[in-house]
Design a protein around this motif. Structure first.
Motif, PDB file in Angstrom:
ATOM      1  N   ARG A 133      38.207  44.938  43.483  1.00 59.45           N
ATOM      2  CA  ARG A 133      39.235  45.942  43.788  1.00 59.45           C
ATOM      3  C   ARG A 133      39.942  45.656  45.104  1.00 59.45           C
ATOM      4  O   ARG A 133      41.133  45.887  45.248  1.00 59.45           O
ATOM      5  N   TYR A 134      39.205  45.151  46.075  1.00 59.04           N
ATOM      6  CA  TYR A 134      39.789  44.860  47.386  1.00 59.04           C
ATOM      7  C   TYR A 134      40.223  43.397  47.524  1.00 59.04           C
ATOM      8  O   TYR A 134      40.451  42.918  48.619  1.00 59.04           O
ATOM      9  N   ASP A 135      40.313  42.697  46.388  1.00 56.77           N
ATOM     10  CA  ASP A 135      40.750  41.290  46.366  1.00 56.77           C
ATOM     11  C   ASP A 135      39.893  40.397  47.248  1.00 56.77           C
ATOM     12  O   ASP A 135      40.384  39.448  47.866  1.00 56.77           O
ATOM     13  N   LEU A 136      38.602  40.663  47.284  1.00 52.18           N
ATOM     14  CA  LEU A 136      37.656  39.855  48.042  1.00 52.18           C
ATOM     15  C   LEU A 136      36.971  38.830  47.138  1.00 52.18           C
ATOM     16  O   LEU A 136      36.335  37.897  47.615  1.00 52.18           O
ATOM     17  N   LEU A 137      37.086  39.035  45.835  1.00 49.75           N
ATOM     18  CA  LEU A 137      36.639  38.100  44.799  1.00 49.75           C
ATOM     19  C   LEU A 137      37.715  38.073  43.726  1.00 49.75           C
ATOM     20  O   LEU A 137      38.429  39.060  43.547  1.00 49.75           O
ATOM     21  N   THR A 138      37.771  36.983  42.983  1.00 48.63           N
ATOM     22  CA  THR A 138      38.714  36.904  41.866  1.00 48.63           C
ATOM     23  C   THR A 138      37.961  37.083  40.546  1.00 48.63           C
ATOM     24  O   THR A 138      36.737  36.896  40.474  1.00 48.63           O
ATOM     25  N   VAL A 139      38.703  37.415  39.519  1.00 49.22           N
ATOM     26  CA  VAL A 139      38.127  37.513  38.171  1.00 49.22           C
ATOM     27  C   VAL A 139      37.501  36.175  37.788  1.00 49.22           C
ATOM     28  O   VAL A 139      36.407  36.130  37.218  1.00 49.22           O
ATOM     29  N   LEU A 143      33.720  35.385  36.427  1.00 49.64           N
ATOM     30  CA  LEU A 143      33.481  34.705  35.148  1.00 49.64           C
ATOM     31  C   LEU A 143      32.707  33.404  35.341  1.00 49.64           C
ATOM     32  O   LEU A 143      31.901  33.028  34.481  1.00 49.64           O
ATOM     33  N   ASP A 144      32.897  32.737  36.473  1.00 44.74           N
ATOM     34  CA  ASP A 144      32.114  31.536  36.778  1.00 44.74           C
ATOM     35  C   ASP A 144      30.625  31.868  36.863  1.00 44.74           C
ATOM     36  O   ASP A 144      29.778  31.053  36.480  1.00 44.74           O
ATOM     37  N   LEU A 145      30.300  33.072  37.344  1.00 43.33           N
ATOM     38  CA  LEU A 145      28.891  33.485  37.420  1.00 43.33           C
ATOM     39  C   LEU A 145      28.288  33.614  36.023  1.00 43.33           C
ATOM     40  O   LEU A 145      27.121  33.311  35.821  1.00 43.33           O
ATOM     41  N   LEU A 162      36.266  47.661  36.199  1.00 42.99           N
ATOM     42  CA  LEU A 162      36.185  46.207  36.065  1.00 42.99           C
ATOM     43  C   LEU A 162      37.328  45.711  35.179  1.00 42.99           C
ATOM     44  O   LEU A 162      37.673  46.344  34.183  1.00 42.99           O
ATOM     45  N   PRO A 163      37.914  44.575  35.535  1.00 43.23           N
ATOM     46  CA  PRO A 163      39.051  44.046  34.768  1.00 43.23           C
ATOM     47  C   PRO A 163      38.697  43.757  33.310  1.00 43.23           C
ATOM     48  O   PRO A 163      37.567  43.406  32.974  1.00 43.23           O
ATOM     49  N   GLU A 164      39.702  43.874  32.460  1.00 43.98           N
ATOM     50  CA  GLU A 164      39.539  43.687  31.016  1.00 43.98           C
ATOM     51  C   GLU A 164      38.943  42.326  30.666  1.00 43.98           C
ATOM     52  O   GLU A 164      38.123  42.217  29.757  1.00 43.98           O
ATOM     53  N   GLU A 165      39.355  41.270  31.381  1.00 50.70           N
ATOM     54  CA  GLU A 165      38.848  39.926  31.086  1.00 50.70           C
ATOM     55  C   GLU A 165      37.331  39.865  31.227  1.00 50.70           C
ATOM     56  O   GLU A 165      36.649  39.167  30.480  1.00 50.70           O
TER      57      GLU A 165
END
Length: 196
Positions: A133-139, A143-145, A162-165
């Motif tokens: 939410r605070y743009d401290l991580l990307t989607v 997903l890499d995790l 949480l984002p749809e992806e």
């Protein structure tokens, strides 16, 4: 006891209702009962007065790591001298983005190390949504995790929005729906032993 899960999936607890962290803690407690190792990684949480922190000290297979700003009143709250005031000092704000980024970087690195080591059957990423939410991580980083986890590791994410992806890539998604809450209805704030 079986030392590994037969099949590890990706679960998400999301929604505006209460109980996302609580549900993941319950799952972790169940897993410990079967001899599994549980790692809970709390993103942008640093309130060391919560009941679960005291509980897991007594459990050999349950580890909680917090990566967040600490509460200035934690010692008094832990001792029962006061209740959480809901001041928000321990949350991310526009004033502490750089500090928050450092906590998220540490949490993400620790998460990768845990997943790559394949030593925990249950890995919980509590409130990882805040980092997104605070743009401290990307989607893409989240997903890499999913791809880093072993076949016998259950990965659990908690948090609202949480984002749809991410929801689409998960195996199980549970949405907590807010129907009624004592804060909205009666002004009752967080209670010791119930909310923390």
């Amino acid at each position: 006891m079986n030392s590994k899960l037969k099949q590890g999936l990706v679960q998400i607890y999301t929604g505006k209702g209460k109980g996302k962290t609580t549900a993941s803690l319950g799952l972790g407690l169940r897993a410990v009962g079967h001899g599994y190792q549980v790692e809970m990684i709390q993103y942008l949480k640093g309130s060391n007065y919560t009941g679960e922190l005291s509980t897991v000290e007594r459990l050999p297979n349950f580890n909680i790591k917090q990566f967040g700003k600490g509460c200035p009143y934690a010692a008094a709250i832990k001792q029962g001298l006061m209740n959480c005031k809901g001041c928000g000092d321990c949350f991310v704000s526009d004033d502490n983005q750089e500090e928050a980024q450092q906590f998220v970087d540490w949490a993400y690195q620790y998460t990768k190390e845990i997943l790559e080591s394949d030593t925990a059957e249950i890995v919980i990423l509590d409130e990882i949504n805040n980092a997104l939410r605070y743009d401290l991580l990307t989607v893409e980083q989240v997903l890499d995790l999913f791809n880093l986890k072993g076949e016998q590791t259950e990965l659990i994410l908690t948090g609202r929005g949480l984002p749809e992806e991410i929801l689409v890539a998960a195996d199980l998604v549970t949405e907590m729906k807010a129907v009624k809450h004592p804060y909205q209805e009666q002004g009752i704030k967080s209670r010791r032993g119930i909310e923390y």
